[in-house]
Design a protein around this motif. Structure first.
Motif, PDB file in Angstrom:
ATOM      1  N   ASN A 127       0.814  -1.225   0.000  1.00 17.52           N
ATOM      2  CA  ASN A 127       0.000   0.000   0.000  1.00 17.52           C
ATOM      3  C   ASN A 127       0.848   1.277   0.000  1.00 17.52           C
ATOM      4  O   ASN A 127       0.378   2.330  -0.445  1.00 17.52           O
ATOM      5  N   ILE A 128       2.091   1.178   0.499  1.00 17.13           N
ATOM      6  CA  ILE A 128       2.972   2.361   0.515  1.00 17.13           C
ATOM      7  C   ILE A 128       3.096   2.932  -0.899  1.00 17.13           C
ATOM      8  O   ILE A 128       3.040   4.138  -1.121  1.00 17.13           O
ATOM      9  N   ASP A 129       3.220   2.072  -1.902  1.00 17.83           N
ATOM     10  CA  ASP A 129       3.414   2.501  -3.286  1.00 17.83           C
ATOM     11  C   ASP A 129       2.152   3.112  -3.891  1.00 17.83           C
ATOM     12  O   ASP A 129       2.200   3.704  -4.970  1.00 17.83           O
ATOM     13  N   GLU A 130       1.024   2.909  -3.242  1.00 13.93           N
ATOM     14  CA  GLU A 130      -0.233   3.429  -3.803  1.00 13.93           C
ATOM     15  C   GLU A 130      -0.540   4.851  -3.310  1.00 13.93           C
ATOM     16  O   GLU A 130      -1.567   5.426  -3.633  1.00 13.93           O
ATOM     17  N   VAL A 131       0.354   5.408  -2.482  1.00 17.40           N
ATOM     18  CA  VAL A 131       0.146   6.774  -1.957  1.00 17.40           C
ATOM     19  C   VAL A 131       1.210   7.693  -2.569  1.00 17.40           C
ATOM     20  O   VAL A 131       2.404   7.387  -2.481  1.00 17.40           O
ATOM     21  N   GLU A 132       0.731   8.769  -3.232  1.00 19.25           N
ATOM     22  CA  GLU A 132       1.701   9.692  -3.861  1.00 19.25           C
ATOM     23  C   GLU A 132       1.341  11.138  -3.513  1.00 19.25           C
ATOM     24  O   GLU A 132       0.215  11.415  -3.052  1.00 19.25           O
ATOM     25  N   TYR A 133       2.312  12.017  -3.748  1.00 18.20           N
ATOM     26  CA  TYR A 133       2.046  13.426  -3.425  1.00 18.20           C
ATOM     27  C   TYR A 133       2.226  14.292  -4.679  1.00 18.20           C
ATOM     28  O   TYR A 133       3.166  14.094  -5.442  1.00 18.20           O
ATOM     29  N   TYR A 153      -8.224   8.761  -5.384  1.00 14.08           N
ATOM     30  CA  TYR A 153      -8.775   9.610  -4.338  1.00 14.08           C
ATOM     31  C   TYR A 153      -7.750  10.684  -3.979  1.00 14.08           C
ATOM     32  O   TYR A 153      -6.559  10.382  -3.901  1.00 14.08           O
ATOM     33  N   TYR A 154      -8.231  11.929  -3.788  1.00 14.65           N
ATOM     34  CA  TYR A 154      -7.294  13.037  -3.536  1.00 14.65           C
ATOM     35  C   TYR A 154      -7.632  13.713  -2.217  1.00 14.65           C
ATOM     36  O   TYR A 154      -8.806  13.943  -1.908  1.00 14.65           O
ATOM     37  N   ILE A 155      -6.582  13.994  -1.479  1.00 15.07           N
ATOM     38  CA  ILE A 155      -6.776  14.682  -0.192  1.00 15.07           C
ATOM     39  C   ILE A 155      -5.791  15.860  -0.158  1.00 15.07           C
ATOM     40  O   ILE A 155      -4.609  15.684  -0.504  1.00 15.07           O
ATOM     41  N   GLU A 156      -6.306  17.017   0.214  1.00 20.79           N
ATOM     42  CA  GLU A 156      -5.409  18.181   0.297  1.00 20.79           C
ATOM     43  C   GLU A 156      -4.452  17.990   1.459  1.00 20.79           C
ATOM     44  O   GLU A 156      -4.862  17.573   2.547  1.00 20.79           O
ATOM     45  N   TYR A 157      -3.188  18.307   1.213  1.00 19.14           N
ATOM     46  CA  TYR A 157      -2.213  18.113   2.288  1.00 19.14           C
ATOM     47  C   TYR A 157      -0.974  18.969   2.016  1.00 19.14           C
ATOM     48  O   TYR A 157      -0.461  18.943   0.889  1.00 19.14           O
ATOM     49  N   GLY A 192      -0.447  21.956   1.334  1.00 19.23           N
ATOM     50  CA  GLY A 192      -0.529  22.841   0.175  1.00 19.23           C
ATOM     51  C   GLY A 192      -0.584  22.104  -1.138  1.00 19.23           C
ATOM     52  O   GLY A 192      -0.706  22.703  -2.192  1.00 19.23           O
ATOM     53  N   GLY A 193      -0.539  20.865  -1.107  1.00 19.56           N
ATOM     54  CA  GLY A 193      -0.640  20.050  -2.338  1.00 19.56           C
ATOM     55  C   GLY A 193      -1.727  18.994  -2.161  1.00 19.56           C
ATOM     56  O   GLY A 193      -2.658  19.179  -1.377  1.00 19.56           O
ATOM     57  N   TYR A 194      -1.541  17.846  -2.885  1.00 21.42           N
ATOM     58  CA  TYR A 194      -2.559  16.778  -2.792  1.00 21.42           C
ATOM     59  C   TYR A 194      -1.902  15.402  -2.578  1.00 21.42           C
ATOM     60  O   TYR A 194      -0.891  15.095  -3.189  1.00 21.42           O
ATOM     61  N   ILE A 195      -2.561  14.653  -1.714  1.00 19.83           N
ATOM     62  CA  ILE A 195      -2.157  13.237  -1.593  1.00 19.83           C
ATOM     63  C   ILE A 195      -3.050  12.485  -2.560  1.00 19.83           C
ATOM     64  O   ILE A 195      -4.270  12.668  -2.535  1.00 19.83           O
ATOM     65  N   GLU A 196      -2.415  11.686  -3.408  1.00 25.58           N
ATOM     66  CA  GLU A 196      -3.235  10.837  -4.290  1.00 25.58           C
ATOM     67  C   GLU A 196      -3.225   9.391  -3.755  1.00 25.58           C
ATOM     68  O   GLU A 196      -2.178   8.780  -3.595  1.00 25.58           O
ATOM     69  N   ILE A 197      -4.408   8.914  -3.467  1.00 26.70           N
ATOM     70  CA  ILE A 197      -4.530   7.514  -3.026  1.00 26.70           C
ATOM     71  C   ILE A 197      -4.965   6.715  -4.249  1.00 26.70           C
ATOM     72  O   ILE A 197      -6.074   6.913  -4.763  1.00 26.70           O
ATOM     73  N   ASP A 198      -4.089   5.937  -4.710  1.00 24.69           N
ATOM     74  CA  ASP A 198      -4.358   5.150  -5.911  1.00 24.69           C
ATOM     75  C   ASP A 198      -5.538   4.197  -5.683  1.00 24.69           C
ATOM     76  O   ASP A 198      -5.793   3.775  -4.548  1.00 24.69           O
ATOM     77  N   ASP A 199      -6.242   3.913  -6.803  1.00 20.69           N
ATOM     78  CA  ASP A 199      -7.400   2.998  -6.602  1.00 20.69           C
ATOM     79  C   ASP A 199      -6.958   1.579  -6.240  1.00 20.69           C
ATOM     80  O   ASP A 199      -7.758   0.743  -5.849  1.00 20.69           O
ATOM     81  N   THR A 236       7.853   8.151   3.496  1.00 16.80           N
ATOM     82  CA  THR A 236       9.069   8.972   3.428  1.00 16.80           C
ATOM     83  C   THR A 236       9.170   9.785   2.148  1.00 16.80           C
ATOM     84  O   THR A 236      10.079  10.587   1.997  1.00 16.80           O
ATOM     85  N   LEU A 237       8.217   9.556   1.220  1.00 15.41           N
ATOM     86  CA  LEU A 237       8.318  10.258  -0.062  1.00 15.41           C
ATOM     87  C   LEU A 237       8.179  11.776   0.154  1.00 15.41           C
ATOM     88  O   LEU A 237       7.504  12.214   1.100  1.00 15.41           O
ATOM     89  N   LYS A 238       8.761  12.532  -0.738  1.00 20.74           N
ATOM     90  CA  LYS A 238       8.708  13.998  -0.611  1.00 20.74           C
ATOM     91  C   LYS A 238       7.256  14.463  -0.589  1.00 20.74           C
ATOM     92  O   LYS A 238       6.452  14.024  -1.404  1.00 20.74           O
ATOM     93  N   GLY A 239       6.916  15.277   0.338  1.00 21.86           N
ATOM     94  CA  GLY A 239       5.548  15.793   0.464  1.00 21.86           C
ATOM     95  C   GLY A 239       4.691  14.962   1.394  1.00 21.86           C
ATOM     96  O   GLY A 239       3.679  15.411   1.889  1.00 21.86           O
ATOM     97  N   LEU A 240       5.087  13.703   1.591  1.00 22.78           N
ATOM     98  CA  LEU A 240       4.258  12.820   2.426  1.00 22.78           C
ATOM     99  C   LEU A 240       4.791  12.735   3.855  1.00 22.78           C
ATOM    100  O   LEU A 240       4.327  11.907   4.646  1.00 22.78           O
TER     101      LEU A 240
END
Ligand code: ADP
Length: 470
Positions: free
Chosen positions: A52-58, A73-77, A79-86, A145-149
């Protein structure tokens, strides 16, 4: 208490062993499967969270107009967006994964179980076990640990009961299946044991019938087959056959013996009655007494012969075997019997030197004298008897040859039977047991006896002994 039948004993025995084996198998299955399932549950938790770690991006910025068909799915975070992959698996195989902040506030993936673990600190790469409401849970956290997350965590939770569900289905299945199998095996075993042991019942039935009815003709019939029980039945049948033969032979012996004794007894009775009918002269009394004495002697000889015969047949162990110089023995016996010289018959002896044999001297004397006496009894006036002894490669051959009256060829096979007399007019002193006894004595020494004869020319009786090691 009634004794248990063999069939029940066998069934009880293997049922007990089977139940023990099944119980041990249960125990082994339960302990092994619990460990295996626990490990599987834990592995699946770690894998799900890691995937699931790979399914979360910023993304700093997103052009929503161009991604209107997107199912992510997108969540504001930040100042940007977290994208939760389907492909993000909020729940798979009862493993629940949620996205949360460092203070454990939920960002995505609400579910009742994860919220129950809010007291537990977030710790990267750590698999822990906690108990909530007496249910055991495994919890696994990963820091993103990804940038933005930064500041986001993934928490996976699975209950041990999830494993227990799988475990209990295995246990339930085996709980139902194994006893059914055990029952089938026990019933099958009971039936097979019954079928296998049935012939033994038949054997004991036959034995009981023989015992009750003295029907020695009965045999056990198990039909075709070559197993142990069939072999046992064959042995029994053989034994019954022997018993029957020996019983018949005893019966025949008794009937023959009584028949043989009846004649002299009748003669004695008739002589007595006749003599006592009226006053007789001393000479007549003397004559009558002589007849009675003769018949008495005949009876006494018969009884003696019968006892001798029966003793040898029933108790051969009473006759010891010793080393005998057969050459000397035959010479001595011939010397003794040559004195008889009945009817002017001449007895000669032709023996090979130094023939030794292990046997019973008393019995061998009886054998040779029976043959020589017969040769005298059935010999012609002025005839001869030739006794010879020689050694061949494996055998010792003793023969008695005469030039007497001879025997009809049809009678030859009968003369060795007890009480058999080929020509009663010639028997005189005979009891009909001489040759039967000769055959019994020969058998006792593991030898064979045979006769060759020509009516009116003479007879030769040949005894063959196997050379025994002294
Ligand atoms: P027995 O007491 O009658 O001699 P045996 O058993 O000795 O009985 O012999 C059986 C019968 O065999 C005799 O009755 C006789 O008929 C016949 N037999 C035996 N030996 C001779 C012989 N040497 N020559 C002719 N017949 C013989």
């Amino acid at each position: 208490m009634k004794k248990l039948s063999l069939r029940v004993k066998i069934t009880l025995w293997f049922s007990a062993v089977l139940i023990l084996v099944v119980a041990l198998t249960y125990f082994a299955v339960l302990s092994v499967s619990r460990q295996v399932i626990q490990k599987t549950v834990k592995d699946s938790l770690i894998t799900t969270v890691t995937d699931n770690i790979d399914e979360v991006e910023y993304y700093c910025d997103i052009d929503f107009e161009h991604i209107s068909n997107d199912v992510d799915y997108y969540i504001e975070y930040n100042g940007g967006y977290i994208e939760i992959d389907d492909d993000f698996l909020r729940e798979v195989n009862q493993v629940y994964t949620s996205l949360c902040l460092s203070d454990k506030s939920l960002v995505y993936g609400e579910n009742p179980i994860v919220s129950k673990t809010s007291d537990l600190e977030l710790t990267d790469y750590s698999l822990r076990q906690i108990t909530i409401d007496s249910t055991i849970y495994y919890v696994y956290d990963r820091r993103l640990t990804l940038k933005g997350l930064e500041g986001l965590w993934l928490r996976g939770v699975v209950s041990e009961a999830q494993g227990a569900v799988q475990l209990s289905s295995i246990v339930r299945m085996s709980l139902i299946l194994l006893p059914v199998l055990v029952l089938l095996v026990i019933i099958g075993g009971y039936l097979t044991a019954g079928r296998t042991l049935k012939p033994i019942d038949r054997i004991s039935e036959a034995a009981a019938q023989i015992r009750q009815g003295n029907d020695l003709k009965r045999r056990i019939d198990l039909g075709e087959g070559g197993d142990e029980v069939h072999r046992l039945a064959d042995q029994f049948n053989e034994m019954f056959g022997r018993l029957e033969a020996s019983f018949l032979s005893q019966q025949q012996f008794i009937s023959d013996a009584s028949h043989e004794l009846r004649t002299p007894v009748s003669v004695i009775m008739a002589q007595c009655e006749l003599t006592l009918e009226q006053e007789r002269s001393p000479a007549e009394y003397e004559e009558a007494l002589e007849v009675i004495q003769r018949q008495g002697r005949k009876m006494s000889r018969l009884v003696k012969d019968m006892m001798y015969f029966t003793r040898l047949e029933l108790h051969p162990e009473r006759y010891e075997k010793n080393e005998i110089n057969l050459t000397e023995f035959v010479e001595d016996t011939c010397g003794d019997l040559a004195i008889i010289a009945e009817k002017g018959i001449e007895l000669s002896c032709d023996v090979q030197r130094n023939i030794y044999f292990k046997g019973n001297k008393g019995l061998l004397t009886r054998l040779l004298s029976n043959l020589i006496n017969n040769a005298y009894r059935y010999g012609k006036d002025g005839g001869f008897i030739k006794v010879s002894l020689k050694s061949e490669e494996n055998n010792i051959i003793l023969s008695v040859k005469d030039n007497g009256i001879g025997i009809e060829p049809s009678e030859l096979q009968n003369i060795f039977r007890r009480f058999y007399q080929a020509d009663p007019s010639h028997t005189g002193e005979g009891s009909g047991l001489g040759l039967a006894m000769a055959r019994e004595i020969t058998r006792f020494h593991k030898g064979e006896i045979s006769a060759e004869s020509k009516l009116g020319v003479g007879s030769t009786f040949t005894v063959t002994f196997p050379k025994n090691i002294l």
